[in-house]
Write a protein that holds these residues in place. Structure first.
Motif, PDB file in Angstrom:
ATOM      1  N   UNK A  70       0.811  -1.214   0.000  1.00 48.01           N
ATOM      2  CA  UNK A  70       0.000   0.000   0.000  1.00 48.01           C
ATOM      3  C   UNK A  70       0.849   1.269   0.000  1.00 48.01           C
ATOM      4  N   UNK A  71       2.103   1.154   0.419  1.00 47.32           N
ATOM      5  CA  UNK A  71       2.979   2.329   0.458  1.00 47.32           C
ATOM      6  C   UNK A  71       3.764   2.535  -0.833  1.00 47.32           C
ATOM      7  N   UNK A  72       3.623   1.615  -1.778  1.00 48.19           N
ATOM      8  CA  UNK A  72       4.369   1.757  -3.025  1.00 48.19           C
ATOM      9  C   UNK A  72       4.027   3.026  -3.799  1.00 48.19           C
ATOM     10  N   UNK A  73       2.759   3.444  -3.876  1.00 49.84           N
ATOM     11  CA  UNK A  73       2.488   4.703  -4.588  1.00 49.84           C
ATOM     12  C   UNK A  73       3.259   5.882  -4.013  1.00 49.84           C
ATOM     13  N   UNK A  74       3.396   5.945  -2.686  1.00 43.95           N
ATOM     14  CA  UNK A  74       4.190   7.019  -2.097  1.00 43.95           C
ATOM     15  C   UNK A  74       5.651   6.904  -2.514  1.00 43.95           C
ATOM     16  N   UNK A  75       6.173   5.668  -2.525  1.00 42.84           N
ATOM     17  CA  UNK A  75       7.557   5.464  -2.954  1.00 42.84           C
ATOM     18  C   UNK A  75       7.739   5.870  -4.410  1.00 42.84           C
ATOM     19  N   UNK A  76       6.812   5.471  -5.276  1.00 40.81           N
ATOM     20  CA  UNK A  76       6.899   5.808  -6.701  1.00 40.81           C
ATOM     21  C   UNK A  76       6.916   7.316  -6.913  1.00 40.81           C
ATOM     22  N   UNK A  77       6.215   8.056  -6.066  1.00 43.92           N
ATOM     23  CA  UNK A  77       6.141   9.510  -6.242  1.00 43.92           C
ATOM     24  C   UNK A  77       7.511  10.161  -6.142  1.00 43.92           C
ATOM     25  N   UNK A  78       8.462   9.451  -5.536  1.00 44.07           N
ATOM     26  CA  UNK A  78       9.827   9.972  -5.418  1.00 44.07           C
ATOM     27  C   UNK A  78      10.770   9.272  -6.391  1.00 44.07           C
ATOM     28  N   UNK A  79      10.777   7.945  -6.374  1.00 44.57           N
ATOM     29  CA  UNK A  79      11.789   7.231  -7.156  1.00 44.57           C
ATOM     30  C   UNK A  79      11.490   7.233  -8.651  1.00 44.57           C
ATOM     31  N   UNK A  80      10.227   7.456  -9.031  1.00 43.03           N
ATOM     32  CA  UNK A  80       9.852   7.526 -10.455  1.00 43.03           C
ATOM     33  C   UNK A  80       9.379   8.922 -10.842  1.00 43.03           C
ATOM     34  N   UNK A  81       9.792   9.931 -10.054  1.00 43.70           N
ATOM     35  CA  UNK A  81       9.360  11.298 -10.302  1.00 43.70           C
ATOM     36  C   UNK A  81       9.849  11.800 -11.658  1.00 43.70           C
ATOM     37  N   UNK A  82       9.009  12.577 -12.330  1.00 41.55           N
ATOM     38  CA  UNK A  82       9.387  13.237 -13.571  1.00 41.55           C
ATOM     39  C   UNK A  82      10.234  14.458 -13.207  1.00 41.55           C
ATOM     40  N   UNK A  83      11.505  14.488 -13.586  1.00 39.51           N
ATOM     41  CA  UNK A  83      12.359  15.616 -13.195  1.00 39.51           C
ATOM     42  C   UNK A  83      11.950  16.929 -13.833  1.00 39.51           C
ATOM     43  N   UNK A  84      11.120  16.852 -14.871  1.00 44.85           N
ATOM     44  CA  UNK A  84      10.710  18.065 -15.582  1.00 44.85           C
ATOM     45  C   UNK A  84       9.411  18.648 -15.050  1.00 44.85           C
ATOM     46  N   UNK A  85       8.569  17.818 -14.441  1.00 48.52           N
ATOM     47  CA  UNK A  85       7.240  18.285 -14.020  1.00 48.52           C
ATOM     48  C   UNK A  85       7.028  17.883 -12.562  1.00 48.52           C
ATOM     49  N   UNK A  88       4.632  14.909 -10.893  1.00 47.12           N
ATOM     50  CA  UNK A  88       4.332  13.867 -11.871  1.00 47.12           C
ATOM     51  C   UNK A  88       5.311  12.697 -11.736  1.00 47.12           C
ATOM     52  N   UNK A  89       4.883  11.547 -12.243  1.00 47.70           N
ATOM     53  CA  UNK A  89       5.737  10.373 -12.322  1.00 47.70           C
ATOM     54  C   UNK A  89       5.781   9.874 -13.761  1.00 47.70           C
ATOM     55  N   UNK A  90       6.798   9.078 -14.078  1.00 51.11           N
ATOM     56  CA  UNK A  90       6.964   8.515 -15.412  1.00 51.11           C
ATOM     57  C   UNK A  90       6.554   7.052 -15.401  1.00 51.11           C
ATOM     58  N   UNK A  91       5.759   6.651 -16.371  1.00 54.29           N
ATOM     59  CA  UNK A  91       5.205   5.299 -16.421  1.00 54.29           C
ATOM     60  C   UNK A  91       6.096   4.356 -17.222  1.00 54.29           C
ATOM     61  N   UNK A 132       2.451   1.983 -13.899  1.00 59.76           N
ATOM     62  CA  UNK A 132       2.072   1.729 -15.293  1.00 59.76           C
ATOM     63  C   UNK A 132       0.644   2.184 -15.513  1.00 59.76           C
ATOM     64  N   UNK A 133       0.342   2.634 -16.717  1.00 62.78           N
ATOM     65  CA  UNK A 133      -1.042   2.930 -17.076  1.00 62.78           C
ATOM     66  C   UNK A 133      -1.888   1.674 -16.858  1.00 62.78           C
ATOM     67  N   UNK A 134      -3.074   1.861 -16.274  1.00 58.96           N
ATOM     68  CA  UNK A 134      -3.903   0.710 -15.915  1.00 58.96           C
ATOM     69  C   UNK A 134      -4.242  -0.146 -17.128  1.00 58.96           C
ATOM     70  N   UNK A 135      -4.589   0.496 -18.239  1.00 58.29           N
ATOM     71  CA  UNK A 135      -4.930  -0.258 -19.452  1.00 58.29           C
ATOM     72  C   UNK A 135      -3.698  -0.965 -20.017  1.00 58.29           C
ATOM     73  N   UNK A 136      -2.544  -0.326 -19.930  1.00 56.22           N
ATOM     74  CA  UNK A 136      -1.302  -0.945 -20.391  1.00 56.22           C
ATOM     75  C   UNK A 136      -0.984  -2.176 -19.551  1.00 56.22           C
ATOM     76  N   UNK A 137      -1.153  -2.031 -18.250  1.00 59.91           N
ATOM     77  CA  UNK A 137      -0.897  -3.137 -17.327  1.00 59.91           C
ATOM     78  C   UNK A 137      -1.780  -4.332 -17.668  1.00 59.91           C
ATOM     79  N   UNK A 138      -3.041  -4.053 -17.916  1.00 60.75           N
ATOM     80  CA  UNK A 138      -3.984  -5.120 -18.249  1.00 60.75           C
ATOM     81  C   UNK A 138      -3.633  -5.768 -19.590  1.00 60.75           C
TER      82      UNK A 138
END
Length: 532
Positions: A70-85, A88-91, A132-138
């Motif tokens: 459940x804490x992964x979204x918080x982790x992603x907000x930092x480790x997969x952050x978009x450096x330009x925006x 945002x995160x990068x998928x 990942x985008x939900x539809x892409x994941x599926x």
């Protein structure tokens, strides 16, 4: 393109080297950054490969702190952050930038849950989980990764492809390397030595088992797409931890294949074939592997004039000037060009070519000698190969041969040419039986006064500067600036064979201008030097 070329009068080595896109990519500079591993982290894995290396790495990265799913979204907000925006995160699969608070994305298991990552630490192991985008994941489903010849675009990730019939997915190039290294991490981290799973990679993945893949393509992707700063940063933050609000999120283990991509081949292929990665792990320390000024393709740590990629291609030692270098062996009626070679050179993206020339300084006179026209004689030295290419002589005039090695990677293009005749000339005194004279001059007896301090360049009293290569005093080639390549011997001189005009001439000194006089060896008629 950076070109380092041999020129008459500027000779400084025995190879030609061209390195493309190296300086801009930082391949000739040291690479020490904020995301490198702590000095002592990998202290136990120096100078090992294969099963012992796998075991040591497993023990190192096993037993990590488990981050709640459940804490992964918080982790992603930092480790997969978009450096330009900011925010945002990068998928994965698409590289799309979306708000970290958006409901359009979810958590993607690169190693699918149906292949074993359903429970235990693997379920929330951040080293293989990406937004990942939900539809892409599926649409990806649980398909293994592979190169595809026929496919359709993945939903909301058009640069990634899927083949539903084969049940395989090919991610976009920008993700191939990071996905491959995540898969190798999972294979080593969950190795069956405890109750946390036995995941392993294969070219033959099996649904609803822990056998995933496709191994050969993942090996290729790891070699072709090295870690970028984003991947190194992500790896380091999973290890060192991030703070999101009041939460401190970390695993305290690293993906060793992000820190040292060469370790992949040192584990998965070292017992079968020599690759650029396994060779570097064998030849260099871990500290050196982090410094591209030492281990880069174009680096030359032993200063012997051979860049690392050529040392690898020839299977010589990059940290010692000693080694079995390409050579031309002459026998009665047959020459043999011998050189060390990496077996299965296509794995390391190498191409070897032997080239021949009668007049090696006459522009584009070198032509490739196809291996297919002759039977290669191959012997094994461990996993390395020693190749001997038979070269029947077509005339009494000995030809010149050299080896061209070419390698193309996504990081750059590398070409080197090794000429054994030029290399051998540096240590050979072609003027055997010489007599010292005054002021640095010597009398070769049969060739006249010369200065030999600049060997293999000799200054001749009449011919001026000559470049010399010789198997022995009975078989000597000179490069004369006026005449091109000239062949003679201690016995034949003053008869010379001029390669440029393919004729034998008699040479003598004139008593007045022109100082050099040439006669046709058969007819004794004078020949103007300009005609030669």
């Amino acid at each position: 393109m950076l070109n380092l070329s041999q020129l008459p009068g500027g000779y400084s080595g025995h190879y030609l080297l061209a390195l493309g896109a190296l300086l801009a990519a930082g391949f000739l500079q040291g690479q020490q950054g904020p995301y490198d591993p702590p000095t002592a982290y990998y202290a136990q894995i120096e100078a090992i490969s294969g099963a012992p290396l796998r075991s040591q790495l497993h023990d190192l990265i096993d037993g990590h702190w488990v981050i709640s799913y459940n804490n992964l979204p918080d982790l992603f907000s930092v480790i997969d952050a978009d450096p330009e925006i900011p925010g945002n995160i990068l998928l994965i699969y698409s590289g799309t930038s979306v708000s970290s608070g958006s409901s359009s994305w979810n958590r993607e298991h690169l190693w699918p849950r149906s292949f074993g990552a359903e429970t235990g630490p693997a379920y929330s192991d951040a080293h293989h989980l990406f937004p990942s985008n939900s539809s892409t994941n599926s649409d990806r489903s649980n398909f293994p990764f592979a190169n595809l010849s026929s496919s359709r675009p993945l939903a909301n990730a058009p640069d990634s492809r899927v083949n539903e019939g084969l049940r395989l997915i090919e991610p976009r190039d920008a993700d191939k390397g990071r996905i491959a290294r995540a898969m190798f991490y999972m294979d080593v981290r969950y190795d069956g030595s405890d109750s946390q799973g036995d995941f392993y990679l294969s070219d033959y993945p099996a649904s609803f088992s822990t056998r995933f893949g496709r191994l050969s393509d993942l090996l290729e992707w790891n070699r072709a797409y090295p870690p970028d700063e984003r991947e190194r940063r992500r790896n380091h933050l999973i290890y060192a931890g991030v703070r999101v609000g009041s939460k401190g999120l970390f695993q305290s283990n690293r993906n060793p294949f992000v820190d040292y991509p060469d370790l992949v081949d040192a584990i998965f292929t070292a017992d079968e074939v020599i690759t650029w990665g396994s060779w570097r792990v064998e030849r260099f320390s871990l500290a050196e592997l982090l410094d591209s000024a030492v281990v880069g393709e174009g680096s030359d740590p032993d200063a012997d004039g051979l860049p690392n990629f050529l040392e690898f291609a020839l299977q010589t030692d990059p940290k010692s000037a000693d080694g079995a270098l390409p050579t031309l062996i002459r026998t009665e009626g047959m020459d043999y060009f011998q050189f060390g070679r990496v077996p299965r050179p296509e794995v390391s993206m190498f191409r070897y070519a032997v080239e021949g020339s009668i007049d090696p300084y006459a522009g584009n006179s070198w032509t490739e000698i196809p291996f297919g026209d002759r039977d290669l004689l191959i012997s094994q030295n461990g996993l390395a190969e020693m190749v001997s290419l038979p070269l029947p002589r077509s005339s009494s005039v000995p030809a010149h041969y050299r080896l061209r090695v070419h390698r193309v990677t996504p990081s750059g293009e590398f070409t080197a040419v090794y000429d054994p005749a030029l290399a051998a000339a540096g240590g050979l005194d072609a003027f055997t039986y010489s007599v010292p004279l005054e002021d640095g001059w010597i009398d070769s007896g049969w060739m006249g006064p010369v200065q030999a301090e600049g060997r293999p360049w000799f200054y001749h009293s009449d011919h001026k500067w000559l470049y010399t290569t010789a198997a022995d005093p009975g078989m000597v080639w000179f490069y004369d600036f006026s005449l091109g390549w000239v062949y003679t011997s201690r016995v034949l001189y003053p008869y010379l064979y001029v390669a440029r005009s393919a004729r034998w001439v008699y040479y003598r000194l004139g008593t007045q201008a022109p100082a050099r006089v040439f006669l046709d060896a058969l007819t004794a008629t004078p020949i103007a030097e300009s005609e030669l």
